[in-house]
Design a protein around this motif. Structure first.
Motif, short mmCIF file in Angstrom:
data_model
loop_
_atom_site.label_atom_id
_atom_site.label_comp_id
_atom_site.label_asym_id
_atom_site.label_seq_id
_atom_site.Cartn_x
_atom_site.Cartn_y
_atom_site.Cartn_z
N ALA A 143 32.45 102.43 -2.88
CA ALA A 143 34.15 101.83 -2.70
C ALA A 143 35.13 102.96 -3.16
CB ALA A 143 33.99 100.63 -3.64
N ALA A 144 35.00 103.61 -4.31
CA ALA A 144 36.06 104.64 -4.84
C ALA A 144 36.13 105.60 -3.54
CB ALA A 144 35.43 105.06 -6.30
N CYS A 145 35.14 106.37 -3.18
CA CYS A 145 35.34 107.09 -2.01
C CYS A 145 36.01 106.56 -0.80
CB CYS A 145 33.83 107.54 -1.49
SG CYS A 145 33.23 108.79 -2.95
N VAL A 146 35.64 105.38 -0.35
CA VAL A 146 36.39 104.66 0.65
C VAL A 146 37.91 104.52 0.68
CG1 VAL A 146 36.57 102.60 2.07
CG2 VAL A 146 34.08 103.65 1.59
N VAL A 147 38.29 104.06 -0.79
CA VAL A 147 39.70 104.08 -1.11
C VAL A 147 40.50 105.22 -1.16
CG1 VAL A 147 41.20 103.03 -2.94
CG2 VAL A 147 39.14 101.68 -2.17
N ALA A 148 40.02 106.14 -1.96
CA ALA A 148 40.30 107.69 -1.93
C ALA A 148 40.50 108.16 -0.64
CB ALA A 148 39.46 108.61 -2.68
N GLY A 149 39.66 107.86 0.19
CA GLY A 149 39.69 108.54 1.89
C GLY A 149 40.73 107.89 2.67
N ALA A 150 40.89 106.48 2.20
CA ALA A 150 41.86 105.76 3.05
C ALA A 150 43.36 106.03 2.63
CB ALA A 150 41.64 104.54 2.80
N GLY A 151 43.61 106.65 1.67
CA GLY A 151 44.95 107.05 0.94
C GLY A 151 45.74 107.95 1.96
#
Length: 119
Positions: free
Chosen positions: A23-31
């Motif tokens: 989930a952290a990777c997905v949120v960081a990638g969507a930035g």
């Protein structure tokens, strides 16, 4: 057979940690997707259907045709056809004079001239 409570807690912790990491990777990638248009770039422009078809259809088909022609070019220069089919009546790896060189069956028990299939 029962599973010890420590094993269940450990599995739950590992699974939860993996889910949090994903989930952290997905949120960081969507930035970066929410970034503004850089200064100096043109404002939003819409692509026409014709331009989209050229990019998605015409260019890939054109590249495919060019690659196919480059692959067929050596054969075409030798005078071969585009289909690459062997001439009619050619037996690749068989006798040079056709079926005249094949041994004929001598009798009912002979195994010459075939795969010896029985009915």
């Amino acid at each position: 057979m029962t599973t010890p409570p420590q094993s269940i807690v450990r599995r739950a912790a590992v699974t939860t940690g993996a889910l949090v990491a994903v989930a952290a990777c997905v949120v960081a990638g969507a930035g970066p997707a929410s970034a503004d248009v850089p200064a100096g770039w043109a404002p939003e422009t819409h692509m026409s259907w014709g331009h989209l078809l050229v990019i998605c259809v015409a260019i890939p088909v054109g590249v495919g045709v060019i690659i196919s022609l480059l692959a067929a070019l050596p054969g075409l220069l030798k005078g071969e056809s585009l289909t690459g089919a062997a001439p009619a009546g050619e037996w690749l790896g068989g006798p040079r004079k056709g079926t005249a060189e094949l041994a004929a069956p001598d009798g009912e028990t002979s195994e010459a001239g075939g795969a010896s299939a029985k009915w």
